[in-house]
Design a protein around this motif. Structure first.
Motif, PDB file in Angstrom:
ATOM      1  N   GLU A 145      -4.746  69.570  19.487  1.00  0.00           N
ATOM      2  CA  GLU A 145      -4.112  70.826  19.913  1.00  0.00           C
ATOM      3  C   GLU A 145      -2.612  70.798  19.650  1.00  0.00           C
ATOM      4  O   GLU A 145      -2.030  71.794  19.189  1.00  0.00           O
ATOM      5  CB  GLU A 145      -4.389  71.069  21.398  1.00  0.00           C
ATOM      6  CG  GLU A 145      -5.839  71.399  21.698  1.00  0.00           C
ATOM      7  CD  GLU A 145      -6.174  71.337  23.183  1.00  0.00           C
ATOM      8  OE1 GLU A 145      -5.251  71.130  24.011  1.00  0.00           O
ATOM      9  OE2 GLU A 145      -7.369  71.490  23.506  1.00  0.00           O
ATOM     10  N   THR A 146      -1.989  69.681  19.931  1.00  0.00           N
ATOM     11  CA  THR A 146      -0.548  69.547  19.713  1.00  0.00           C
ATOM     12  C   THR A 146      -0.216  69.652  18.228  1.00  0.00           C
ATOM     13  O   THR A 146       0.757  70.321  17.838  1.00  0.00           O
ATOM     14  CB  THR A 146      -0.046  68.217  20.288  1.00  0.00           C
ATOM     15  OG1 THR A 146      -0.399  68.159  21.678  1.00  0.00           O
ATOM     16  CG2 THR A 146       1.457  68.065  20.146  1.00  0.00           C
ATOM     17  N   THR A 150      -6.214  66.555  22.951  1.00  0.00           N
ATOM     18  CA  THR A 150      -4.814  66.910  23.194  1.00  0.00           C
ATOM     19  C   THR A 150      -3.984  66.719  21.932  1.00  0.00           C
ATOM     20  O   THR A 150      -3.142  67.553  21.594  1.00  0.00           O
ATOM     21  CB  THR A 150      -4.242  66.068  24.349  1.00  0.00           C
ATOM     22  OG1 THR A 150      -5.033  66.301  25.518  1.00  0.00           O
ATOM     23  CG2 THR A 150      -2.798  66.418  24.640  1.00  0.00           C
ATOM     24  N   LYS A 194      -0.423  73.231  17.070  1.00  0.00           N
ATOM     25  CA  LYS A 194       0.768  73.991  17.471  1.00  0.00           C
ATOM     26  C   LYS A 194       1.938  73.693  16.546  1.00  0.00           C
ATOM     27  O   LYS A 194       2.669  74.601  16.134  1.00  0.00           O
ATOM     28  CB  LYS A 194       1.140  73.673  18.913  1.00  0.00           C
ATOM     29  CG  LYS A 194       0.192  74.265  19.932  1.00  0.00           C
ATOM     30  CD  LYS A 194       0.581  73.863  21.342  1.00  0.00           C
ATOM     31  CE  LYS A 194      -0.465  74.334  22.341  1.00  0.00           C
ATOM     32  NZ  LYS A 194      -0.197  73.836  23.692  1.00  0.00           N
TER      33      LYS A 194
END
Length: 195
Positions: free
Chosen positions: A15-16, A12, A19
């Motif tokens: 992925e953050t 997570t 982004k």
């Protein structure tokens, strides 16, 4: 010990960060945090490159310097880690605890545990339940022949975290050099902390 599923937490986080970097490829906080992510994955060279880039992009950000100091210390470039931690302390007199802990860590890694003790004790005055800092203090006290004090600090760790074990703690530290981890864990073991 921060997550019930560390792998999912790291996925997570990655992925953050990706982004964030899509939105702003020069976001120093995301770049340095990505370096920390790579450190936790034991990808030291990638971590170092990102930490250097992050503090170059955010030269007045204390937190970036703290994260970079961690990356350098765990990667075995401890003199640079100490220097970066000192810069973090200079940058933010009000946010010392992270940087002082990492400065104490660097001093222990450099065999300068006497110098580490005042920094670590100062942090514990503000944050008495900070396990990382207290365990570094246990190591510093043990390695400066203050065995009684080291055992007392180890008991404080167990009071706050009765299920603490050395094996879990060792697994959560991404040292590049095995001898750094071995020396740390041996000091904790000698001070009475359980396997």
């Amino acid at each position: 010990g921060w997550s019930n599923d560390p792998e999912e937490t790291l996925r997570t986080a990655f992925e953050t960060l990706m982004k964030a970097l899509e939105i702003d490829p020069d976001l120093a906080e995301a770049i340095t945090s990505l370096g920390y992510y790579h450190l936790l994955r034991h990808e030291h060279d990638a971590a170092l490159a990102l930490a250097e880039k992050g503090i170059a992009l955010g030269p007045s950000n204390e937190e970036l310097h703290h994260l970079a100091a961690m990356v350098f210390n765990y990667s075995g470039l401890v003199e640079q880690g100490a220097s970066i931690a000192k810069q973090a302390v200079r940058l933010s007199p009000m946010a010392h605890n992270n940087a002082l802990t990492e400065l104490g860590h660097a001093h222990c890694l450099l065999g300068q545990c006497y110098e580490a003790i005042p920094f670590l004790k100062r942090v514990l005055e503000d944050a008495p339940y900070w396990r990382t800092t207290r365990l570094l203090l246990v190591q510093a006290l043990h390695e400066t022949s203050q065995a009684k004090e080291a055992r007392a600090e180890a008991q404080e760790v167990l009071r706050a975290a009765p299920r603490f074990t050395l094996s879990r703690w060792a697994n959560s530290h991404p040292y590049r050099r095995q001898e750094h981890l071995d020396q740390y864990i041996e000091a904790l073991r000698a001070s009475g902390l359980p396997e």
